[in-house]
Write a protein that holds these residues in place. Structure first.
Motif, PDB file in Angstrom:
ATOM      1  N   VAL A  14     -35.652  -0.390  -1.522  1.00 34.69           N
ATOM      2  CA  VAL A  14     -37.074  -0.156  -1.759  1.00 34.69           C
ATOM      3  C   VAL A  14     -37.900  -1.353  -1.314  1.00 34.69           C
ATOM      4  O   VAL A  14     -38.935  -1.196  -0.688  1.00 34.69           O
ATOM      5  N   THR A  15     -37.455  -2.550  -1.616  1.00 39.36           N
ATOM      6  CA  THR A  15     -38.271  -3.725  -1.329  1.00 39.36           C
ATOM      7  C   THR A  15     -38.248  -4.132   0.135  1.00 39.36           C
ATOM      8  O   THR A  15     -38.984  -5.021   0.529  1.00 39.36           O
ATOM      9  N   GLU A  16     -37.424  -3.473   0.980  1.00 43.77           N
ATOM     10  CA  GLU A  16     -37.475  -3.759   2.408  1.00 43.77           C
ATOM     11  C   GLU A  16     -38.787  -3.273   3.012  1.00 43.77           C
ATOM     12  O   GLU A  16     -39.240  -3.794   4.010  1.00 43.77           O
ATOM     13  N   ASP A  17     -39.387  -2.256   2.425  1.00 50.19           N
ATOM     14  CA  ASP A  17     -40.671  -1.741   2.879  1.00 50.19           C
ATOM     15  C   ASP A  17     -41.746  -2.432   2.056  1.00 50.19           C
ATOM     16  O   ASP A  17     -41.806  -2.270   0.845  1.00 50.19           O
ATOM     17  N   PRO A  18     -42.627  -3.228   2.673  1.00 56.75           N
ATOM     18  CA  PRO A  18     -43.589  -4.009   1.890  1.00 56.75           C
ATOM     19  C   PRO A  18     -44.520  -3.169   1.022  1.00 56.75           C
ATOM     20  O   PRO A  18     -44.849  -3.573  -0.086  1.00 56.75           O
ATOM     21  N   LEU A  19     -44.921  -1.988   1.495  1.00 54.62           N
ATOM     22  CA  LEU A  19     -45.812  -1.159   0.684  1.00 54.62           C
ATOM     23  C   LEU A  19     -45.089  -0.605  -0.531  1.00 54.62           C
ATOM     24  O   LEU A  19     -45.537  -0.756  -1.658  1.00 54.62           O
ATOM     25  N   TRP A  20     -43.947   0.038  -0.314  1.00 55.57           N
ATOM     26  CA  TRP A  20     -43.217   0.622  -1.442  1.00 55.57           C
ATOM     27  C   TRP A  20     -42.638  -0.465  -2.328  1.00 55.57           C
ATOM     28  O   TRP A  20     -42.467  -0.271  -3.523  1.00 55.57           O
ATOM     29  N   GLY A  21     -42.356  -1.615  -1.752  1.00 60.23           N
ATOM     30  CA  GLY A  21     -41.834  -2.722  -2.546  1.00 60.23           C
ATOM     31  C   GLY A  21     -42.804  -3.169  -3.625  1.00 60.23           C
ATOM     32  O   GLY A  21     -42.402  -3.678  -4.662  1.00 60.23           O
ATOM     33  N   LEU A  22     -44.099  -2.949  -3.388  1.00 59.56           N
ATOM     34  CA  LEU A  22     -45.096  -3.302  -4.398  1.00 59.56           C
ATOM     35  C   LEU A  22     -44.899  -2.498  -5.680  1.00 59.56           C
ATOM     36  O   LEU A  22     -45.254  -2.929  -6.760  1.00 59.56           O
ATOM     37  N   PHE A  23     -44.334  -1.297  -5.548  1.00 62.78           N
ATOM     38  CA  PHE A  23     -44.162  -0.406  -6.686  1.00 62.78           C
ATOM     39  C   PHE A  23     -42.732  -0.396  -7.225  1.00 62.78           C
ATOM     40  O   PHE A  23     -42.409   0.409  -8.087  1.00 62.78           O
ATOM     41  N   ALA A  24     -41.876  -1.261  -6.721  1.00 61.36           N
ATOM     42  CA  ALA A  24     -40.461  -1.230  -7.088  1.00 61.36           C
ATOM     43  C   ALA A  24     -40.238  -1.369  -8.583  1.00 61.36           C
ATOM     44  O   ALA A  24     -39.330  -0.764  -9.145  1.00 61.36           O
ATOM     45  N   GLN A  25     -41.070  -2.147  -9.247  1.00 57.86           N
ATOM     46  CA  GLN A  25     -40.880  -2.365 -10.675  1.00 57.86           C
ATOM     47  C   GLN A  25     -41.725  -1.429 -11.533  1.00 57.86           C
ATOM     48  O   GLN A  25     -41.673  -1.490 -12.748  1.00 57.86           O
ATOM     49  N   ASP A  26     -42.513  -0.567 -10.888  1.00 57.74           N
ATOM     50  CA  ASP A  26     -43.390   0.316 -11.661  1.00 57.74           C
ATOM     51  C   ASP A  26     -43.366   1.723 -11.072  1.00 57.74           C
ATOM     52  O   ASP A  26     -44.350   2.216 -10.538  1.00 57.74           O
ATOM     53  N   ARG A  27     -42.225   2.361 -11.176  1.00 54.81           N
ATOM     54  CA  ARG A  27     -42.059   3.692 -10.593  1.00 54.81           C
ATOM     55  C   ARG A  27     -42.963   4.731 -11.250  1.00 54.81           C
ATOM     56  O   ARG A  27     -43.395   5.675 -10.612  1.00 54.81           O
ATOM     57  N   ASP A  28     -43.236   4.577 -12.540  1.00 52.26           N
ATOM     58  CA  ASP A  28     -44.118   5.519 -13.232  1.00 52.26           C
ATOM     59  C   ASP A  28     -45.523   5.486 -12.629  1.00 52.26           C
ATOM     60  O   ASP A  28     -46.159   6.529 -12.471  1.00 52.26           O
ATOM     61  N   LEU A  29     -46.007   4.297 -12.305  1.00 55.43           N
ATOM     62  CA  LEU A  29     -47.324   4.179 -11.688  1.00 55.43           C
ATOM     63  C   LEU A  29     -47.327   4.869 -10.324  1.00 55.43           C
ATOM     64  O   LEU A  29     -48.272   5.601  -9.994  1.00 55.43           O
ATOM     65  N   LEU A  30     -46.290   4.669  -9.546  1.00 49.91           N
ATOM     66  CA  LEU A  30     -46.197   5.316  -8.250  1.00 49.91           C
ATOM     67  C   LEU A  30     -46.188   6.835  -8.407  1.00 49.91           C
ATOM     68  O   LEU A  30     -46.877   7.547  -7.665  1.00 49.91           O
ATOM     69  N   ASP A  31     -45.441   7.352  -9.374  1.00 53.39           N
ATOM     70  CA  ASP A  31     -45.425   8.794  -9.625  1.00 53.39           C
ATOM     71  C   ASP A  31     -46.818   9.303  -9.972  1.00 53.39           C
ATOM     72  O   ASP A  31     -47.230  10.378  -9.531  1.00 53.39           O
ATOM     73  N   GLN A  32     -47.552   8.541 -10.765  1.00 57.30           N
ATOM     74  CA  GLN A  32     -48.899   8.933 -11.158  1.00 57.30           C
ATOM     75  C   GLN A  32     -49.838   8.953  -9.945  1.00 57.30           C
ATOM     76  O   GLN A  32     -50.624   9.891  -9.778  1.00 57.30           O
ATOM     77  N   VAL A  33     -49.747   7.940  -9.102  1.00 55.67           N
ATOM     78  CA  VAL A  33     -50.592   7.877  -7.908  1.00 55.67           C
ATOM     79  C   VAL A  33     -50.315   9.079  -7.004  1.00 55.67           C
ATOM     80  O   VAL A  33     -51.237   9.743  -6.525  1.00 55.67           O
TER      81      VAL A  33
END
Length: 83
Positions: A44-63
């Protein structure tokens, strides 16, 4: 399944057993879970954009859910920007 041997000092082994006990699992299962979790984080953290959400998957799901909802119920703007 393969069998591996690890050489750990007594302090590290004791600590690992305490962590496994705290999580109510075996040392083998704990190590397997850690390896799988680290592998997922690395991917996940190899991609800089998705890496921003690596520790907060719930927030990513909400977005994503909000974006999909908006896409379904809000009309897209026309080519001229009005709309």
């Amino acid at each position: 399944m393969e069998v591996i041997q690890l050489q750990l000092n007594s302090q590290t082994l004791s600590l690992a057993r305490q962590v496994a006990s705290y999580h109510q699992t075996t040392l083998e299962t704990l190590l397997q879970d850690w390896v799988e979790k680290l592998a997922r984080q690395s991917l996940v953290t190899e991609d800089p954009l998705w890496g921003l959400f690596a520790q907060d998957r719930d927030l990513l799901d909400q977005v994503v859910a909000e974006a999909m909802h908006d896409r379904q119920y809000q009309r897209l703007r026309g080519a001229d920007g009005n709309g």
